[in-house]
Design a protein around this motif. Structure first.
Motif, PDB file in Angstrom:
ATOM      1  N   LEU A  76      13.906  -1.682  -0.239  1.00 31.98           N
ATOM      2  CA  LEU A  76      12.848  -0.895   0.405  1.00 31.98           C
ATOM      3  C   LEU A  76      13.351  -0.196   1.659  1.00 31.98           C
ATOM      4  O   LEU A  76      12.968   0.948   1.943  1.00 31.98           O
ATOM      5  N   ASP A  79      14.880   3.178   0.964  1.00 34.04           N
ATOM      6  CA  ASP A  79      14.017   4.144   0.265  1.00 34.04           C
ATOM      7  C   ASP A  79      14.198   4.090  -1.246  1.00 34.04           C
ATOM      8  O   ASP A  79      14.291   5.123  -1.921  1.00 34.04           O
ATOM      9  N   GLU A 113       1.844  -6.054  -1.007  1.00 33.80           N
ATOM     10  CA  GLU A 113       2.353  -5.186   0.055  1.00 33.80           C
ATOM     11  C   GLU A 113       3.348  -4.176  -0.488  1.00 33.80           C
ATOM     12  O   GLU A 113       3.341  -3.005  -0.097  1.00 33.80           O
ATOM     13  N   VAL A 114       4.205  -4.609  -1.390  1.00 29.46           N
ATOM     14  CA  VAL A 114       5.187  -3.695  -1.977  1.00 29.46           C
ATOM     15  C   VAL A 114       4.479  -2.647  -2.825  1.00 29.46           C
ATOM     16  O   VAL A 114       4.839  -1.463  -2.802  1.00 29.46           O
ATOM     17  N   GLU A 116       1.448  -1.490  -2.384  1.00 30.00           N
ATOM     18  CA  GLU A 116       0.842  -0.534  -1.449  1.00 30.00           C
ATOM     19  C   GLU A 116       1.888   0.436  -0.914  1.00 30.00           C
ATOM     20  O   GLU A 116       1.638   1.649  -0.800  1.00 30.00           O
ATOM     21  N   ASP A 117       3.059  -0.088  -0.594  1.00 29.25           N
ATOM     22  CA  ASP A 117       4.141   0.749  -0.077  1.00 29.25           C
ATOM     23  C   ASP A 117       4.606   1.755  -1.128  1.00 29.25           C
ATOM     24  O   ASP A 117       4.891   2.916  -0.814  1.00 29.25           O
ATOM     25  N   LYS A 120       2.121   4.552  -1.262  1.00 33.58           N
ATOM     26  CA  LYS A 120       2.268   5.414  -0.085  1.00 33.58           C
ATOM     27  C   LYS A 120       3.442   6.370  -0.230  1.00 33.58           C
ATOM     28  O   LYS A 120       3.422   7.483   0.298  1.00 33.58           O
ATOM     29  N   HIS A 121       4.472   5.916  -0.951  1.00 31.20           N
ATOM     30  CA  HIS A 121       5.643   6.771  -1.176  1.00 31.20           C
ATOM     31  C   HIS A 121       5.474   7.641  -2.421  1.00 31.20           C
ATOM     32  O   HIS A 121       6.453   8.133  -2.992  1.00 31.20           O
ATOM     33  N   SER A 170      -3.534  -2.176  -5.545  1.00 28.89           N
ATOM     34  CA  SER A 170      -3.732  -1.110  -4.558  1.00 28.89           C
ATOM     35  C   SER A 170      -5.002  -0.317  -4.861  1.00 28.89           C
ATOM     36  O   SER A 170      -5.120   0.286  -5.933  1.00 28.89           O
TER      37      SER A 170
END
Length: 674
Positions: A76, A79, A113-114, A116-117, A120-121, A170
């Motif tokens: 992560l 990127d 959490e991953v 959601e990340d 977001k990306h 998410s």
């Protein structure tokens, strides 16, 4: 005091600590990947290679490595999502598949959490494009590769699983799903079920997730969606994979119940309950040993080399089944989410027996969870405290539990409304509802005797929770009368008292205690003879009172109260009542939780409310002076611990118990003066 409300199951969340990593070869763990021991930088760099083979190797390696959750932060930080995203639309189909698989594993092993990340990306943009391309290429790929593996469908399967993971974890991903028209795409994947059941099951899992508590999506449901789901329900393939597929389709239709066309609503819901019933008809306790024997026979007839490889795979899969864990987390509105370590898609190819067994157990677990949710109220106050009133059973009817939902919406509650709801909604096949009322009850009782492997333990626990739900929402006659209730009690008795380590499994103990409480409550209300001895119930309750779970202790003392109040009506029971009274006094005095204290006092009120045997027992255990000593302590405990620790509704119930305690002491004083 004690209502035991049912846990409502949400679909599983992914485990933040990652999936089991036994599939990762030991030599990979021993490789040197630099100072930080993480190969992220090297593998991500290879994604830019002009060689499709190198890109595919890099994606496959990432997919394997991220199963070790400790490596995920390294990816992560570099990127990985942004660099893997474009690979979903790579010119090579093989790269697309492995890149999607890498993101899928990252989402599954990284947790919420991953996920959601990842959203977001902007991983949803290439994922949506990939799914649309896959679906547009289904028919072409089928024509070109009639006798070969369909690579496009394999890519779609990975993509749907990734979509499922993201939408499950998410809200933003779910919003994108709603707005991007992805429902039609997933339905296309579901419609591949005649030729590719694995892809269809992935799509059905995704649909089951996205249709739960999602009014924005449900408003857009059209006839094509309903037709596709109904076609799955009408499919007749006998495999366990198809059984799982039909179960998931049934669960999705249940989620859509409020948006079904009025003309077809009754017929569709009848099909749903019939599907769940058929799933539970299969005896896993008999089928799984048969599958195991078939696997052993196949190994014996296989070449030595292949046999060795298969055994290795079998050992891996068996270890995963045994070591899998599933902690339950309580959520708002009485619902529960489960951490899911489901590894079905990671099973080695060719292990058809193991796949069939896993599909069956998953299907039965899912069926039971759907039935539990059918019996649950959607009232947000459900989590306030399962014991919402003192010694008042008037709220236990189906209308109370299904408040805000039309009678038809809960088929398992239909028996109490048979002259109203069935006629009003013009259900054509009333026999189906009758079958559900009785056959669920008997089938679930049979399910309780599954062998105690982990996955079977899970199905057992779900069966017990489901039994509790049905008992809480239906009347005795609809369940088959006294004989059926006694048979269920015998099942529970054999199950509970044949297990030496029952107190070690909290989830199982919670489920069996809840089911037993509901069953004994119904048996007592109908004056049906009990098949469990007071000594057996005492031993169970003693084990439960040592449990850390409050609801288990609450139900345990309630069972003592139900048993004692029944025995108080019989002659020659004073000695047993003394034993029960002493146990309840101990809980009321020593338990650290006020809720449990209150339930124990309420049980004492019921047991010693009336009768010569109760009076004799009360004198022998010095009940009056004991309660007089306890009264000021109980009041002080409410004042000291009540505010902040307990909800207003709980405090209201405790205040009622405090008043009832004063009145009961006055009653005992009059009795003792006789």
């Amino acid at each position: 005091m004690g209502k035991s409300k049912t846990t409502k199951f949400k679909r599983p969340q992914f485990n933040a600590v990652g999936l089991p990593v036994k599939a990762v070869k030991e030599e990979d763990e021993e490789e040197d990947h630099g100072d930080d021991g993480c190969p992220a930088a090297e593998l991500l760099e290879k994604l830019q290679s002009p060689s499709a083979d190198v890109r595919e190797f890099a994606c496959a390696s990432i997919s394997r490595v991220v199963q070790q959750s400790q490596t995920i932060p390294g990816f992560l930080q570099r990127d990985a999502v942004k660099r893997l995203g474009p690979m979903l639309l790579d010119s090579s189909v093989a790269v697309r598949e492995t890149a999607t698989g890498a993101l899928r594993n990252l989402s599954a092993c990284g947790g919420q959490e991953v996920c959601e990340d990842m959203v977001k990306h902007d991983v949803m943009t290439p994922l949506t494009a990939l799914l649309r391309e896959c679906c547009s290429g289904f028919d072409t790929a089928t024509m070109l590769m009639k006798d070969q593996k369909n690579a496009v469908e394999d890519v779609a399967n990975e993509a749907v699983n990734l979509l499922w993971n993201l939408c499950e974890s998410s809200n933003q991903a779910l919003s994108v799903f709603n707005k991007s028209g992805l429902l039609d795409v997933v339905i296309q994947c579901l419609e591949r079920h005649p030729n590719n059941v694995e892809l269809a099951i992935s799509a059905a899992h995704c649909l089951h997730i996205v249709t739960e508590d999602n009014p924005e999506l449900l408003c857009s449901i059209n006839t094509a969606v309903l037709r596709a789901l109904e076609n799955v329900l009408l499919s007749s393939q006998p495999s366990m994979a198809h059984t799982l597929l039909r179960t998931l389709a049934a669960g999705t239709l249940w989620n859509m119940k409020g948006n079904l066309p009025a003309a077809n609503q009754a017929q569709t819901l009848n099909a749903v309950v019939a599907t769940l019933s058929q799933c539970l008809e299969t005896d896993a306790g008999m089928l799984i040993p048969e599958l195991q024997q078939a696997e052993e026979t196949r190994h014996q007839n296989a070449p030595v080399a292949a046999d060795t490889e298969d055994n290795t795979c079998a050992e891996f899969a068996a270890e995963e089944m045994d070591e899998e864990e599933e902690p339950l987390k309580q959520k708002k509105n009485g619902k529960a989410t489960r951490v899911n370590n489901d590894f079905s898609d990671f099973l080695p190819r060719g292990k058809e027996e193991l796949r069939e067994a896993t599909a069956l157990l998953t299907a039965q677990q899912t069926s039971l969870e759907i039935i539990v949710n059918m019996c649950c109220s959607d009232d947000p106050s459900d989590d306030e405290w399962e014991e919402s009133s003192s010694s008042d059973e008037s709220e236990m009817g189906p209308d109370g539990l299904c408040d805000g939902v039309s009678n038809l919406m809960s088929p398992l509650c239909l028996s109490a409304e048979v002259h109203g709801a069935l006629i009003n909604h013009s259900i054509p096949e009333k026999a189906n509802i009758s079958v559900i009322n009785q056959s669920y009850f008997s089938k679930i009782s049979t399910t309780l005797h599954l062998p105690r492997s982990f996955r079977m333990q899970r199905v057992q626990s779900r069966a017990l929770t489901c039994l509790h739900s049905i008992l809480s929402t239906m009347d005795a006659e609809s369940l088959g009368g006294a004989s059926a209730l006694q048979e269920a009690a015998q099942h529970l008795s054999t199950l509970v008292f044949g297990a030496a380590d029952i107190s070690k499994d909290e989830e199982f103990l919670e489920a069996v205690i809840s089911a037993m409480r509901s069953l004994l409550q119904m048996i007592a209300s109908k004056n049906i003879p009990q098949c469990m001895t007071p000594q057996q119930l005492m031993s169970l309750s003693e084990a439960a009172t040592r449990c850390d779970v409050v609801s288990v202790r609450v139900n345990a003392v309630a069972i003592l109260g139900i048993t004692g109040s029944t025995l108080a009506k019989e002659k020659g029971t004073a000695e047993t009542l003394q034993m029960i009274g002493s146990a309840l006094l101990q809980v009321a005095t020593r338990d650290s939780d006020l809720v449990v204290n209150g339930e124990a006092l309420d049980a004492l009120f019921d047991v010693f409310a009336d009768g010569d045997e109760a009076e004799t027992a009360a004198k022998n255990i010095q009940l009056l002076p004991a309660l007089k000593s306890l009264q000021p302590v109980f009041k002080a405990k409410i004042r000291k611990e009540g505010r902040g620790k307990y909800t207003p509704q709980q405090l209201c119930v405790l205040d009622n118990i405090k008043i009832n305690l004063r009145r009961f002491i006055g009653y005992l004083e009059k009795v003792m003066k006789k």
